[in-house]
Motif scaffolding. Structure first.
Motif, PDB file in Angstrom:
ATOM      1  N   TYR A  48       0.817  -1.216   0.000  1.00 32.26           N
ATOM      2  CA  TYR A  48       0.000   0.000   0.000  1.00 32.26           C
ATOM      3  C   TYR A  48       0.859   1.278   0.000  1.00 32.26           C
ATOM      4  O   TYR A  48       0.313   2.379   0.035  1.00 32.26           O
ATOM      5  CB  TYR A  48      -0.919   0.049   1.229  1.00 32.26           C
ATOM      6  CG  TYR A  48      -1.986  -1.012   1.320  1.00 32.26           C
ATOM      7  CD1 TYR A  48      -2.222  -1.909   0.284  1.00 32.26           C
ATOM      8  CD2 TYR A  48      -2.785  -1.101   2.454  1.00 32.26           C
ATOM      9  CE1 TYR A  48      -3.216  -2.880   0.397  1.00 32.26           C
ATOM     10  CE2 TYR A  48      -3.780  -2.065   2.561  1.00 32.26           C
ATOM     11  CZ  TYR A  48      -3.990  -2.955   1.535  1.00 32.26           C
ATOM     12  OH  TYR A  48      -4.975  -3.900   1.661  1.00 32.26           O
ATOM     13  N   VAL A  84       3.140   0.522   8.397  1.00 31.16           N
ATOM     14  CA  VAL A  84       2.557   1.219   9.548  1.00 31.16           C
ATOM     15  C   VAL A  84       3.102   0.644  10.865  1.00 31.16           C
ATOM     16  O   VAL A  84       3.774  -0.377  10.876  1.00 31.16           O
ATOM     17  CB  VAL A  84       1.012   1.226   9.500  1.00 31.16           C
ATOM     18  CG1 VAL A  84       0.516   2.119   8.364  1.00 31.16           C
ATOM     19  CG2 VAL A  84       0.447  -0.173   9.380  1.00 31.16           C
ATOM     20  N   CYS A 110      -2.399   2.904  12.440  1.00 32.98           N
ATOM     21  CA  CYS A 110      -3.480   2.205  11.713  1.00 32.98           C
ATOM     22  C   CYS A 110      -4.746   2.418  12.529  1.00 32.98           C
ATOM     23  O   CYS A 110      -4.796   2.053  13.713  1.00 32.98           O
ATOM     24  CB  CYS A 110      -3.150   0.721  11.593  1.00 32.98           C
ATOM     25  SG  CYS A 110      -4.585  -0.300  11.153  1.00 32.98           S
ATOM     26  N   SER A 111      -5.753   3.023  11.895  1.00 29.34           N
ATOM     27  CA  SER A 111      -6.972   3.344  12.654  1.00 29.34           C
ATOM     28  C   SER A 111      -7.650   2.070  13.161  1.00 29.34           C
ATOM     29  O   SER A 111      -8.258   2.066  14.223  1.00 29.34           O
ATOM     30  CB  SER A 111      -7.924   4.182  11.803  1.00 29.34           C
ATOM     31  OG  SER A 111      -8.180   3.527  10.592  1.00 29.34           O
ATOM     32  N   MET A 112      -7.509   0.970  12.408  1.00 28.84           N
ATOM     33  CA  MET A 112      -8.114  -0.281  12.888  1.00 28.84           C
ATOM     34  C   MET A 112      -7.401  -0.772  14.150  1.00 28.84           C
ATOM     35  O   MET A 112      -8.046  -1.129  15.148  1.00 28.84           O
ATOM     36  CB  MET A 112      -8.022  -1.365  11.814  1.00 28.84           C
ATOM     37  CG  MET A 112      -8.591  -2.691  12.281  1.00 28.84           C
ATOM     38  SD  MET A 112      -7.978  -4.058  11.321  1.00 28.84           S
ATOM     39  CE  MET A 112      -8.899  -3.870   9.810  1.00 28.84           C
ATOM     40  N   ASN A 143      -3.025  -6.737  12.420  1.00 28.84           N
ATOM     41  CA  ASN A 143      -3.266  -5.285  12.493  1.00 28.84           C
ATOM     42  C   ASN A 143      -3.725  -4.928  13.902  1.00 28.84           C
ATOM     43  O   ASN A 143      -4.875  -4.563  14.146  1.00 28.84           O
ATOM     44  CB  ASN A 143      -4.354  -4.876  11.492  1.00 28.84           C
ATOM     45  CG  ASN A 143      -3.973  -5.155  10.061  1.00 28.84           C
ATOM     46  OD1 ASN A 143      -3.146  -6.023   9.791  1.00 28.84           O
ATOM     47  ND2 ASN A 143      -4.557  -4.437   9.135  1.00 28.84           N
ATOM     48  N   SER A 232     -10.822   1.802   8.199  1.00 29.86           N
ATOM     49  CA  SER A 232     -11.510   2.997   7.696  1.00 29.86           C
ATOM     50  C   SER A 232     -11.284   3.197   6.195  1.00 29.86           C
ATOM     51  O   SER A 232     -11.939   4.039   5.587  1.00 29.86           O
ATOM     52  CB  SER A 232     -11.058   4.224   8.490  1.00 29.86           C
ATOM     53  OG  SER A 232      -9.689   4.143   8.748  1.00 29.86           O
ATOM     54  N   VAL A 233     -10.388   2.430   5.606  1.00 25.89           N
ATOM     55  CA  VAL A 233     -10.216   2.477   4.145  1.00 25.89           C
ATOM     56  C   VAL A 233     -11.222   1.522   3.491  1.00 25.89           C
ATOM     57  O   VAL A 233     -12.044   1.925   2.665  1.00 25.89           O
ATOM     58  CB  VAL A 233      -8.768   2.073   3.760  1.00 25.89           C
ATOM     59  CG1 VAL A 233      -8.611   1.935   2.252  1.00 25.89           C
ATOM     60  CG2 VAL A 233      -7.776   3.081   4.324  1.00 25.89           C
ATOM     61  N   HIS A 234     -11.185   0.250   3.901  1.00 24.65           N
ATOM     62  CA  HIS A 234     -12.023  -0.756   3.227  1.00 24.65           C
ATOM     63  C   HIS A 234     -13.523  -0.583   3.506  1.00 24.65           C
ATOM     64  O   HIS A 234     -14.347  -1.081   2.748  1.00 24.65           O
ATOM     65  CB  HIS A 234     -11.540  -2.162   3.597  1.00 24.65           C
ATOM     66  CG  HIS A 234     -10.212  -2.491   2.962  1.00 24.65           C
ATOM     67  ND1 HIS A 234      -9.011  -2.210   3.576  1.00 24.65           N
ATOM     68  CD2 HIS A 234      -9.907  -3.025   1.759  1.00 24.65           C
ATOM     69  CE1 HIS A 234      -8.024  -2.575   2.780  1.00 24.65           C
ATOM     70  NE2 HIS A 234      -8.533  -3.076   1.674  1.00 24.65           N
ATOM     71  N   GLU A 259     -11.332  -7.265   4.390  1.00 23.50           N
ATOM     72  CA  GLU A 259     -11.595  -6.206   5.373  1.00 23.50           C
ATOM     73  C   GLU A 259     -12.846  -5.418   4.977  1.00 23.50           C
ATOM     74  O   GLU A 259     -13.303  -4.549   5.721  1.00 23.50           O
ATOM     75  CB  GLU A 259     -10.399  -5.246   5.477  1.00 23.50           C
ATOM     76  CG  GLU A 259      -9.219  -5.832   6.227  1.00 23.50           C
ATOM     77  CD  GLU A 259      -8.006  -4.907   6.233  1.00 23.50           C
ATOM     78  OE1 GLU A 259      -8.150  -3.696   5.986  1.00 23.50           O
ATOM     79  OE2 GLU A 259      -6.890  -5.413   6.474  1.00 23.50           O
ATOM     80  N   CYS A 321      -4.797   4.994   1.842  1.00 20.46           N
ATOM     81  CA  CYS A 321      -4.775   4.937   3.312  1.00 20.46           C
ATOM     82  C   CYS A 321      -3.885   6.078   3.821  1.00 20.46           C
ATOM     83  O   CYS A 321      -2.694   6.137   3.521  1.00 20.46           O
ATOM     84  CB  CYS A 321      -4.222   3.589   3.769  1.00 20.46           C
ATOM     85  SG  CYS A 321      -3.949   3.526   5.548  1.00 20.46           S
ATOM     86  N   THR A 323      -2.681   6.905   6.727  1.00 21.51           N
ATOM     87  CA  THR A 323      -1.548   6.638   7.623  1.00 21.51           C
ATOM     88  C   THR A 323      -0.401   5.955   6.884  1.00 21.51           C
ATOM     89  O   THR A 323       0.766   6.276   7.113  1.00 21.51           O
ATOM     90  CB  THR A 323      -2.008   5.829   8.845  1.00 21.51           C
ATOM     91  OG1 THR A 323      -2.782   4.721   8.407  1.00 21.51           O
ATOM     92  CG2 THR A 323      -2.814   6.684   9.786  1.00 21.51           C
ATOM     93  N   MET A 324      -0.729   5.032   5.983  1.00 20.03           N
ATOM     94  CA  MET A 324       0.324   4.416   5.153  1.00 20.03           C
ATOM     95  C   MET A 324       1.082   5.503   4.383  1.00 20.03           C
ATOM     96  O   MET A 324       2.279   5.424   4.168  1.00 20.03           O
ATOM     97  CB  MET A 324      -0.306   3.480   4.117  1.00 20.03           C
ATOM     98  CG  MET A 324      -0.652   2.134   4.645  1.00 20.03           C
ATOM     99  SD  MET A 324       0.796   1.062   4.529  1.00 20.03           S
ATOM    100  CE  MET A 324       0.116  -0.437   5.217  1.00 20.03           C
TER     101      MET A 324
HETATM  102 FE1  SF4 Z   1      -5.020   0.103   8.865  1.00 19.91          FE
HETATM  103 FE2  SF4 Z   1      -4.731   1.493   6.571  1.00 19.91          FE
HETATM  104 FE3  SF4 Z   1      -4.427  -1.187   6.598  1.00 19.91          FE
HETATM  105 FE4  SF4 Z   1      -6.849  -0.107   6.926  1.00 19.91          FE
HETATM  106  S1  SF4 Z   1      -5.542   0.016   5.091  1.00 19.91           S
HETATM  107  S2  SF4 Z   1      -5.989  -1.766   8.108  1.00 19.91           S
HETATM  108  S3  SF4 Z   1      -6.364   1.742   8.123  1.00 19.91           S
HETATM  109  S4  SF4 Z   1      -3.139   0.339   7.652  1.00 19.91           S
END
Ligand code: SF4
Ligand code: 13P
Length: 369
Positions: A48, A84, A110-112, A143, A232-234, A259, A321, A323-324
């Motif tokens: 990512y 991340v 990672c918000s998750m 994660n 929060s992305v998927h 996800e 994403c 944060t990535m």
């Molecule tokens: Fe976390 Fe981003 Fe991966 Fe979603 S895509 S699990 S927010 S690092």
């Protein structure tokens, strides 16, 4: 007149000057430092990551591949992790004490993973044991924080990734009647459903209210306790995107990451981990049409690597994403220059006991892959 750069003194904050260095100069600097350090430096990168970063990765992979690669590397003194925070923690857990793991930007979280903290998890475990007794085994998606992996390791459980979730759930159901699955409700629900667990047999633990949400109020039937977390992305891929495409383009296949929500996964043609998505697109017929439901940097890269196939994002308004994307070329160069100076920044160090318990959970997973 000399100016004092206050930012330069703050650990974890990139000095302003990096923002103004031309891209070509930054890229040349990465090449120079990589050549200088040779095998003493290793740069793993998640799929990512942005192109400006992934081009310098010594190995690109999904979460499982990067965990395995980190565990195997014994020669690098410095592992500069382009991904991340939880991935860098996993790398630190799996590498030797003499190896230093660096995350170029500490804001790359990672918000998750942030949706489950260790205090909430310990309280949930006590409450759930009162309800279900000794019938549960905890599993956590990688994660998650090192502290949660350690909790899982201490309680007989294991980590899972999107590539091996099915195998790990099968293993866990051989150990206990019920699974507590952290922190991604969707990966947990999609995988359990695939294995024949009915939605009515899945409860949702709400960590904010500290209570279970039962599908129809029957606690006895519950086999799968899902933590109420999500990516929060998927979550931005929705059923309406699939319905729109089905109306207009019947021959475009829909391929999503697990996800995504249960409704989206059920309505798609294919679903699987990041590696699975890459492999499916690689093997697809020239001229085939795809709508892919995963992180945008990867979807765009797949589209440019396979110009003979028609690849779009399932959600046309999707963003990468965030944060990535904190990991960018200036942060990569900054972290490498600090290594050269002998003053590495953003070093990820998991405390010894946590690392040891978390390693137990990760190694239980490695036994199956
Ligand atoms: Fe976390 Fe981003 Fe991966 Fe979603 S895509 S699990 S927010 S690092
Ligand atoms: P995988 O790399 O396991 O497919 O996970 C995707 C993801 O969201 C990483 O943060």
């Amino acid at each position: 007149m000399a100016r004092i750069n206050l930012f330069e003194k703050v650990e974890g904050t990139i000095p302003e000057k990096y923002k103004y260095r031309p891209v070509e100069e930054l890229a040349a600097r990465v090449r120079e430092i990589k050549a200088q350090l040779g095998n003493r430096l290793f740069i793993p990168g998640h799929h990512y990551q942005k192109n400006e970063v992934i081009q310098f990765a010594d190995a690109a992979g999904d979460s499982l591949q990067l965990a395995q690669i980190s565990a195997e590397n014994r020669e690098a003194d410095y592992i500069v992790f382009c991904g991340v925070h939880f991935m860098a923690e996993t790398a630190d857990i799996l590498t030797g004490d003499n190896q230093t793991v660096v995350l170029p930007d500490m804001r790359a979280g990672c918000s998750m993973a942030d949706m489950a903290d260790i205090e909430q998890t310990e309280r949930a475990w006590i409450a759930l044991q009162e309800e279900f007794g000794d019938t549960m085994i905890p599993l956590t998606y990688v994660n998650s924080t090192a502290a949660i992996k350690a909790f899982v390791g201490r309680n007989g459980g294991a980590t899972v990734t999107s590539s091996n979730a099915r195998k790990m759930l099968e293993w866990a159901f051989q150990q206990k009647k019920r699974i507590l699955f952290l922190p991604d409700q969707h990966l947990g629900r999609n995988t359990a459903f695939d294995l024949g667990v009915e939605l009515s047999e899945m409860g949702l633990w709400n960590p904010l209210k500290e209570e279970m949400e039962y599908p129809d109020g029957k606690a006895d039937d519950i086999k799968m306790i899902l933590w109420k977390g999500h990516c929060s992305v998927h979550e931005n891929f929705r059923l309406e995107h699939i319905e729109q495409l089905r109306d207009t383009e019947q021959n475009r296949k829909i391929l999503v990451h697990p996800e995504c929500s249960y409704e989206v996964v059920q309505a798609s043609d294919l679903n699987g981990s990041t590696k699975y998505i890459i492999d499916v697109i690689k093997a697809a017929e020239p001229g085939s049409k795809w709508a892919v439901g995963t992180e945008m940097n990867l979807v765009q890269r797949l589209a440019s690597q396979h110009p003979d196939k028609d690849i779009i994002s399932l959600n046309p308004e999707m963003c990468p994403c965030l944060t990535m994307n904190r990991i960018d070329l200036p942060h990569l160069v900054w972290s490498l220059e600090r290594i050269i100076k002998g003053e590495p920044v953003n070093v990820i160090k998991v405390n010894k006991q946590t690392a040891s318990d978390a390693k137990t959970a990760i190694e239980r997973m490695f036994a199956f892959v």
